[in-house]
Design a protein around this motif. Structure first.
Motif, PDB file in Angstrom:
ATOM      1  N   GLY A   1     -13.665  21.133 -11.428  1.00  0.00           N
ATOM      2  CA  GLY A   1     -13.250  19.833 -11.270  1.00  0.00           C
ATOM      3  C   GLY A   1     -11.872  19.149 -10.982  1.00  0.00           C
ATOM      4  O   GLY A   1     -10.780  19.841 -11.202  1.00  0.00           O
ATOM      5  N   LEU A   2     -12.033  17.922 -10.305  1.00  0.00           N
ATOM      6  CA  LEU A   2     -10.650  17.698  -9.800  1.00  0.00           C
ATOM      7  C   LEU A   2     -10.346  16.224 -10.450  1.00  0.00           C
ATOM      8  O   LEU A   2     -11.296  15.479  -9.988  1.00  0.00           O
ATOM      9  CB  LEU A   2     -10.274  17.808  -8.233  1.00  0.00           C
ATOM     10  N   TYR A   3      -9.346  15.970 -10.864  1.00  0.00           N
ATOM     11  CA  TYR A   3      -8.930  14.473 -11.360  1.00  0.00           C
ATOM     12  C   TYR A   3      -7.542  14.156 -10.873  1.00  0.00           C
ATOM     13  O   TYR A   3      -6.752  14.984 -10.567  1.00  0.00           O
ATOM     14  CB  TYR A   3      -9.030  14.527 -13.077  1.00  0.00           C
ATOM     15  N   VAL A   4      -7.201  13.151 -11.335  1.00  0.00           N
ATOM     16  CA  VAL A   4      -5.764  12.520 -10.744  1.00  0.00           C
ATOM     17  C   VAL A   4      -5.531  11.211 -11.719  1.00  0.00           C
ATOM     18  O   VAL A   4      -6.209  10.689 -12.131  1.00  0.00           O
ATOM     19  CB  VAL A   4      -6.096  12.052  -9.110  1.00  0.00           C
ATOM     20  N   LEU A   5      -4.104  11.581 -11.741  1.00  0.00           N
ATOM     21  CA  LEU A   5      -3.298  10.537 -12.793  1.00  0.00           C
ATOM     22  C   LEU A   5      -3.151   9.098 -12.126  1.00  0.00           C
ATOM     23  O   LEU A   5      -2.806   9.147 -10.811  1.00  0.00           O
ATOM     24  CB  LEU A   5      -1.956  11.079 -13.211  1.00  0.00           C
ATOM     25  N   GLY A   6      -3.495   8.064 -12.775  1.00  0.00           N
ATOM     26  CA  GLY A   6      -3.398   6.667 -12.310  1.00  0.00           C
ATOM     27  C   GLY A   6      -1.962   6.167 -12.657  1.00  0.00           C
ATOM     28  O   GLY A   6      -1.075   6.772 -13.250  1.00  0.00           O
ATOM     29  N   THR A   7      -1.639   4.967 -12.461  1.00  0.00           N
ATOM     30  CA  THR A   7      -0.510   4.424 -12.500  1.00  0.00           C
ATOM     31  C   THR A   7      -0.182   4.055 -13.969  1.00  0.00           C
ATOM     32  O   THR A   7       0.967   4.009 -14.397  1.00  0.00           O
ATOM     33  CB  THR A   7      -0.092   3.234 -11.749  1.00  0.00           C
TER      34      THR A   7
ATOM     35  N   PHE B   1      -8.433   9.442 -13.188  1.00  0.00           N
ATOM     36  CA  PHE B   1      -9.763   9.388 -12.386  1.00  0.00           C
ATOM     37  C   PHE B   1     -10.271  10.474 -11.935  1.00  0.00           C
ATOM     38  O   PHE B   1      -9.821  11.451 -11.562  1.00  0.00           O
ATOM     39  CB  PHE B   1      -9.021   8.441 -10.891  1.00  0.00           C
ATOM     40  N   ASP B   2     -11.660  10.294 -11.709  1.00  0.00           N
ATOM     41  CA  ASP B   2     -12.561  11.402 -11.319  1.00  0.00           C
ATOM     42  C   ASP B   2     -12.166  11.565  -9.493  1.00  0.00           C
ATOM     43  O   ASP B   2     -11.560  10.496  -8.941  1.00  0.00           O
ATOM     44  CB  ASP B   2     -13.942  11.554 -11.611  1.00  0.00           C
ATOM     45  N   SER B   3     -12.891  12.455  -8.827  1.00  0.00           N
ATOM     46  CA  SER B   3     -12.778  12.549  -7.348  1.00  0.00           C
ATOM     47  C   SER B   3     -13.419  11.390  -6.734  1.00  0.00           C
ATOM     48  O   SER B   3     -13.178  11.213  -5.443  1.00  0.00           O
ATOM     49  CB  SER B   3     -13.084  13.838  -6.840  1.00  0.00           C
ATOM     50  N   GLU B   4     -14.232  10.603  -7.259  1.00  0.00           N
ATOM     51  CA  GLU B   4     -14.870   9.296  -6.670  1.00  0.00           C
ATOM     52  C   GLU B   4     -14.253   8.107  -6.926  1.00  0.00           C
ATOM     53  O   GLU B   4     -14.526   6.945  -6.824  1.00  0.00           O
ATOM     54  CB  GLU B   4     -16.477   9.370  -7.283  1.00  0.00           C
TER      55      GLU B   4
ATOM     56  N   HIS C   1      -4.988  11.070  -1.938  1.00  0.00           N
ATOM     57  CA  HIS C   1      -6.263  10.771  -1.553  1.00  0.00           C
ATOM     58  C   HIS C   1      -7.351  10.517  -2.583  1.00  0.00           C
ATOM     59  O   HIS C   1      -8.490   9.981  -2.151  1.00  0.00           O
ATOM     60  CB  HIS C   1      -6.493  11.734  -0.575  1.00  0.00           C
ATOM     61  N   LEU C   2      -7.371  11.019  -3.868  1.00  0.00           N
ATOM     62  CA  LEU C   2      -8.414  10.786  -4.778  1.00  0.00           C
ATOM     63  C   LEU C   2      -8.380   9.603  -5.471  1.00  0.00           C
ATOM     64  O   LEU C   2      -9.216   9.147  -6.344  1.00  0.00           O
ATOM     65  CB  LEU C   2      -8.346  12.056  -5.727  1.00  0.00           C
ATOM     66  N   LEU C   3      -7.122   8.639  -5.423  1.00  0.00           N
ATOM     67  CA  LEU C   3      -7.107   7.701  -6.133  1.00  0.00           C
ATOM     68  C   LEU C   3      -7.707   6.498  -5.441  1.00  0.00           C
ATOM     69  O   LEU C   3      -7.940   6.390  -4.270  1.00  0.00           O
ATOM     70  CB  LEU C   3      -5.557   7.194  -6.051  1.00  0.00           C
ATOM     71  N   PRO C   4      -8.070   5.385  -6.152  1.00  0.00           N
ATOM     72  CA  PRO C   4      -8.865   4.218  -5.611  1.00  0.00           C
ATOM     73  C   PRO C   4      -7.688   3.364  -4.895  1.00  0.00           C
ATOM     74  O   PRO C   4      -6.503   3.580  -5.269  1.00  0.00           O
ATOM     75  CB  PRO C   4      -9.462   3.364  -6.805  1.00  0.00           C
ATOM     76  N   GLU C   5      -8.335   2.631  -3.922  1.00  0.00           N
ATOM     77  CA  GLU C   5      -7.314   2.067  -3.150  1.00  0.00           C
ATOM     78  C   GLU C   5      -6.378   0.944  -4.247  1.00  0.00           C
ATOM     79  O   GLU C   5      -5.362   0.581  -3.577  1.00  0.00           O
ATOM     80  CB  GLU C   5      -8.176   1.205  -2.310  1.00  0.00           C
TER      81      GLU C   5
ATOM     82  N   GLU D   1      -5.157   1.691  -6.923  1.00  0.00           N
ATOM     83  CA  GLU D   1      -4.239   2.201  -7.597  1.00  0.00           C
ATOM     84  C   GLU D   1      -2.995   2.500  -6.366  1.00  0.00           C
ATOM     85  O   GLU D   1      -1.871   2.483  -6.785  1.00  0.00           O
ATOM     86  CB  GLU D   1      -4.570   3.572  -8.188  1.00  0.00           C
ATOM     87  N   LEU D   2      -3.319   2.896  -5.169  1.00  0.00           N
ATOM     88  CA  LEU D   2      -2.531   3.206  -4.133  1.00  0.00           C
ATOM     89  C   LEU D   2      -1.607   1.981  -3.837  1.00  0.00           C
ATOM     90  O   LEU D   2      -0.481   2.088  -3.497  1.00  0.00           O
ATOM     91  CB  LEU D   2      -3.323   3.563  -3.035  1.00  0.00           C
ATOM     92  N   GLU D   3      -2.420   0.768  -3.888  1.00  0.00           N
ATOM     93  CA  GLU D   3      -1.640  -0.492  -3.750  1.00  0.00           C
ATOM     94  C   GLU D   3      -0.450  -0.552  -4.697  1.00  0.00           C
ATOM     95  O   GLU D   3       0.566  -1.060  -4.356  1.00  0.00           O
ATOM     96  CB  GLU D   3      -2.584  -1.854  -3.634  1.00  0.00           C
ATOM     97  N   LYS D   4      -0.873  -0.506  -6.104  1.00  0.00           N
ATOM     98  CA  LYS D   4       0.184  -0.411  -7.064  1.00  0.00           C
ATOM     99  C   LYS D   4       1.259   0.623  -7.049  1.00  0.00           C
ATOM    100  O   LYS D   4       2.446   0.089  -6.960  1.00  0.00           O
ATOM    101  CB  LYS D   4      -0.425  -0.137  -8.500  1.00  0.00           C
ATOM    102  N   ILE D   5       1.121   1.758  -6.438  1.00  0.00           N
ATOM    103  CA  ILE D   5       2.158   2.674  -6.056  1.00  0.00           C
ATOM    104  C   ILE D   5       2.953   2.268  -5.092  1.00  0.00           C
ATOM    105  O   ILE D   5       4.117   2.294  -5.134  1.00  0.00           O
ATOM    106  CB  ILE D   5       1.455   4.036  -5.643  1.00  0.00           C
ATOM    107  N   LEU D   6       2.236   1.577  -3.966  1.00  0.00           N
ATOM    108  CA  LEU D   6       3.008   1.003  -2.564  1.00  0.00           C
ATOM    109  C   LEU D   6       3.971   0.139  -3.120  1.00  0.00           C
ATOM    110  O   LEU D   6       4.937  -0.124  -2.511  1.00  0.00           O
ATOM    111  CB  LEU D   6       2.255   0.751  -1.561  1.00  0.00           C
ATOM    112  N   LYS D   7       3.767  -0.783  -4.017  1.00  0.00           N
ATOM    113  CA  LYS D   7       4.448  -1.966  -4.451  1.00  0.00           C
ATOM    114  C   LYS D   7       5.495  -1.785  -5.277  1.00  0.00           C
ATOM    115  O   LYS D   7       6.564  -2.378  -5.443  1.00  0.00           O
ATOM    116  CB  LYS D   7       3.345  -2.848  -5.396  1.00  0.00           C
TER     117      LYS D   7
END
Length: 97
Positions: free
Chosen positions: A43-49, A54-57, A84-88, A90-96
C-alpha cells in the motif's frame, strides 16, 4: 551512507512522524507492508499539506485505519517524495507556499 527510512509498527507512529518537520513534508510517501501480498504490491499513501493522509487515488484516509497493526501487520515506512499521488488541490496548495 544514507540512513534507512524510518520504520514504524502501528498507527501511533503517525503522531511521531508529523511532529518531525523534516519527515512530515507534504508529498512524502508512506509504504505499508503486508508480507502475505506479492512484493511490489504494498500500500502507498502520501502526506498532505495539513498532515492528512491520502491513498494512491487521492482520497483522504484515516491513519489509524491504514497504518494499524491489522492493516499493516509487517509495519510501515516513510519514503521519499511522491507528489504524483496527491490530488490536484493539494499540489496547488504546495505551489502557493
Amino acid at each position: 551512507m544514507l540512513d534507512p527510512p524510518p520504520f514504524y509498527r502501528g498507527h501511533e507512529g503517525f503522531q511521531e512522524l508529523i511532529s518531525n518537520k523534516d519527515l512530515a513534508r507534504p508529498g512524502r510517501a508512506i509504504r505499508v507492508y503486508n508480507y502475505s501480498r506479492d512484493s511490489g504490491d504494498e500500500g502507498l499513501y502520501v502526506l498532505g499539506t495539513e498532515n492528512q493522509l491520502f491513498d494512491s487515488e487521492g482520497n483522504i484516509v484515516k491513519p489509524e485505519d491504514v497504518l494499524s497493526r491489522e492493516s499493516a501487520p509487517d509495519g510501515w515506512s516513510v519514503e521519499g517524495p511522491a507528489l504524483h499521488l496527491l490530488p490536484e488541490s493539494e499540489l496547488e496548495k504546495i505551489l502557493k507556499q
